[in-house]
Structure formats: structure tokens, C-alpha cells
Design a protein around this motif. Structure first.
Motif, short mmCIF file in Angstrom:
data_model
loop_
_atom_site.label_atom_id
_atom_site.label_comp_id
_atom_site.label_asym_id
_atom_site.label_seq_id
_atom_site.Cartn_x
_atom_site.Cartn_y
_atom_site.Cartn_z
N ASN A 183 0.84 -1.20 0.00
CA ASN A 183 0.00 0.00 0.00
C ASN A 183 0.87 1.25 0.00
O ASN A 183 0.71 2.15 0.82
N GLU A 184 1.82 1.27 -0.94
CA GLU A 184 2.84 2.31 -0.95
C GLU A 184 3.04 2.83 -2.36
O GLU A 184 3.12 2.07 -3.32
N TRP A 185 3.15 4.16 -2.50
CA TRP A 185 3.48 4.79 -3.76
C TRP A 185 4.98 4.87 -3.89
O TRP A 185 5.67 5.21 -2.94
N ILE A 186 5.48 4.58 -5.07
CA ILE A 186 6.91 4.66 -5.35
C ILE A 186 7.13 5.74 -6.40
O ILE A 186 6.51 5.70 -7.47
N ALA A 187 7.97 6.70 -6.08
CA ALA A 187 8.33 7.74 -7.04
C ALA A 187 9.50 7.20 -7.86
O ALA A 187 10.60 7.01 -7.35
N VAL A 188 9.28 6.94 -9.13
CA VAL A 188 10.23 6.26 -10.00
C VAL A 188 11.20 7.24 -10.63
O VAL A 188 10.79 8.27 -11.17
N ALA A 189 12.49 6.90 -10.56
CA ALA A 189 13.52 7.71 -11.22
C ALA A 189 13.89 7.12 -12.58
O ALA A 189 14.19 7.84 -13.52
N SER A 190 13.89 5.78 -12.69
CA SER A 190 14.22 5.12 -13.95
C SER A 190 13.56 3.75 -13.98
O SER A 190 13.26 3.17 -12.94
N SER A 191 13.34 3.25 -15.20
CA SER A 191 12.71 1.92 -15.32
C SER A 191 13.16 1.24 -16.61
O SER A 191 13.55 1.89 -17.56
N GLN A 192 13.07 -0.09 -16.59
CA GLN A 192 13.34 -0.92 -17.76
C GLN A 192 12.32 -2.03 -17.79
O GLN A 192 12.03 -2.64 -16.76
N MET A 193 11.78 -2.30 -18.96
CA MET A 193 10.89 -3.44 -19.15
C MET A 193 11.68 -4.49 -19.92
O MET A 193 12.25 -4.20 -20.97
N LYS A 194 11.68 -5.72 -19.40
CA LYS A 194 12.45 -6.80 -20.03
C LYS A 194 11.51 -7.97 -20.28
O LYS A 194 10.77 -8.38 -19.38
N ILE A 195 11.54 -8.48 -21.51
CA ILE A 195 10.71 -9.64 -21.83
C ILE A 195 11.61 -10.80 -22.20
O ILE A 195 12.74 -10.61 -22.67
N ARG A 196 11.10 -12.00 -21.94
CA ARG A 196 11.84 -13.20 -22.34
C ARG A 196 10.86 -14.35 -22.52
O ARG A 196 9.75 -14.34 -21.99
N ARG A 197 11.31 -15.31 -23.28
CA ARG A 197 10.50 -16.50 -23.51
C ARG A 197 10.43 -17.30 -22.21
O ARG A 197 11.44 -17.52 -21.55
N ARG A 198 9.19 -17.67 -21.85
CA ARG A 198 9.00 -18.46 -20.63
C ARG A 198 9.52 -19.87 -20.82
O ARG A 198 9.42 -20.44 -21.91
N GLN A 199 10.05 -20.41 -19.75
CA GLN A 199 10.46 -21.81 -19.77
C GLN A 199 9.22 -22.67 -19.63
O GLN A 199 8.42 -22.47 -18.73
N SER A 200 9.04 -23.61 -20.54
CA SER A 200 7.84 -24.46 -20.52
C SER A 200 7.96 -25.56 -19.50
O SER A 200 8.99 -26.04 -19.18
#
Length: 135
Positions: free
Chosen positions: A118-135
Motif C-alpha cells: 500500500n505504498e506509492w513509489i516515485a520512480v527515477a528510472s525503469s526498464q521493461m524486459k521480456i523473455r521466452r517463458r520456460q515451458s
């Protein structure tokens, strides 16, 4: 500094520079996630230099015809009565305005709402990373 308050077509094709501030493009995200089981990890740092992350086992972005709808297990429908992207000057998959806003205007505040704490985070930087899921 890369401007993120851009048009639909800019978000579709991508913009910026990969070594600094960059959006790969919604069409590329759609193509990357439509034929494979992909997961998403969002890593970000707050304004106090504390590192955070969020992980989603399922991540897809639908086609342009479906509005590049984000799916991370739950449907993301904008529940706000206002135009969040216009009001906060950034393209994002809003559910409620500003529970998450990782690419809006810095002076309006990049935010992440940590529901478990229940907390707001003030973001300075971000990265979105995607990868193939292991089956």
C-alpha cells in the motif's frame, strides 16, 4: 531527454535510442509476444536509489486492431472517466490513472503503486524486459 508524450503512431513504431531512453514499439511488442510464451520483468529505481521489480509470468500485447491491449494475466481496461494518457502526458496502459506511469512527464511524477505494501513509489528510472517463458 526523450519526450514520451507522443502520438499513437510513434508508440506503434517505437522511438528514442536503445542506449538511453527508448520505446521498442507496440507493433514489435505485439510480434514478439503473439507467437511465444513470454514473461515480463519491470525493473525500476526510486528517487532514493532503491531498486524494485515486478514480474509477470504471462505477457502479451495484442494487435493494433485491438488497441495494443496489454495482458499480464488480467485484462487492463481503463476504469477512469478521464483520459489518463492525455492528462499525465505519456503513453501507457492505464487501469486507474497513475497507479503505474513509467513514461509520463518527469515533473508530473513517474509512479508505481505497490499494492502489497500500500505504498506509492516515485520512480527515477525503469526498464521493461521480456523473455521466452520456460515451458
Amino acid at each position: 531527454m526523450q519526450e514520451f508524450n507522443l502520438h499513437w503512431d510513434d508508440y506503434a513504431t517505437g522511438f528514442g535510442a536503445p542506449d538511453t531512453e527508448y520505446w521498442i514499439g507496440n507493433e514489435a511488442l505485439h510480434k514478439l509476444t503473439s507467437h511465444a510464451n513470454m514473461s515480463l520483468r519491470i525493473e525500476f529505481e526510486d528517487i532514493y536509489s532503491k531498486s524494485w521489480y515486478a514480474e509477470y509470468d504471462t505477457f502479451t500485447v495484442s494487435s493494433a486492431e485491438d488497441g495494443y491491449r496489454l495482458n499480464i494475466g488480467d485484462r487492463d481496461n481503463d476504469l477512469s472517466n478521464s483520459n489518463c494518457a492525455s492528462n499525465y502526458e505519456g503513453g501507457w496502459w492505464f487501469s486507474h490513472c497513475l497507479h503505474v506511469n513509467l513514461n509520463g512527464k518527469f515533473n508530473l511524477g513517474l509512479t508505481w503503486f505497490h499494492a502489497d505494501k500500500n505504498e506509492w513509489i516515485a520512480v527515477a528510472s525503469s526498464q521493461m524486459k521480456i523473455r521466452r517463458r520456460q515451458s
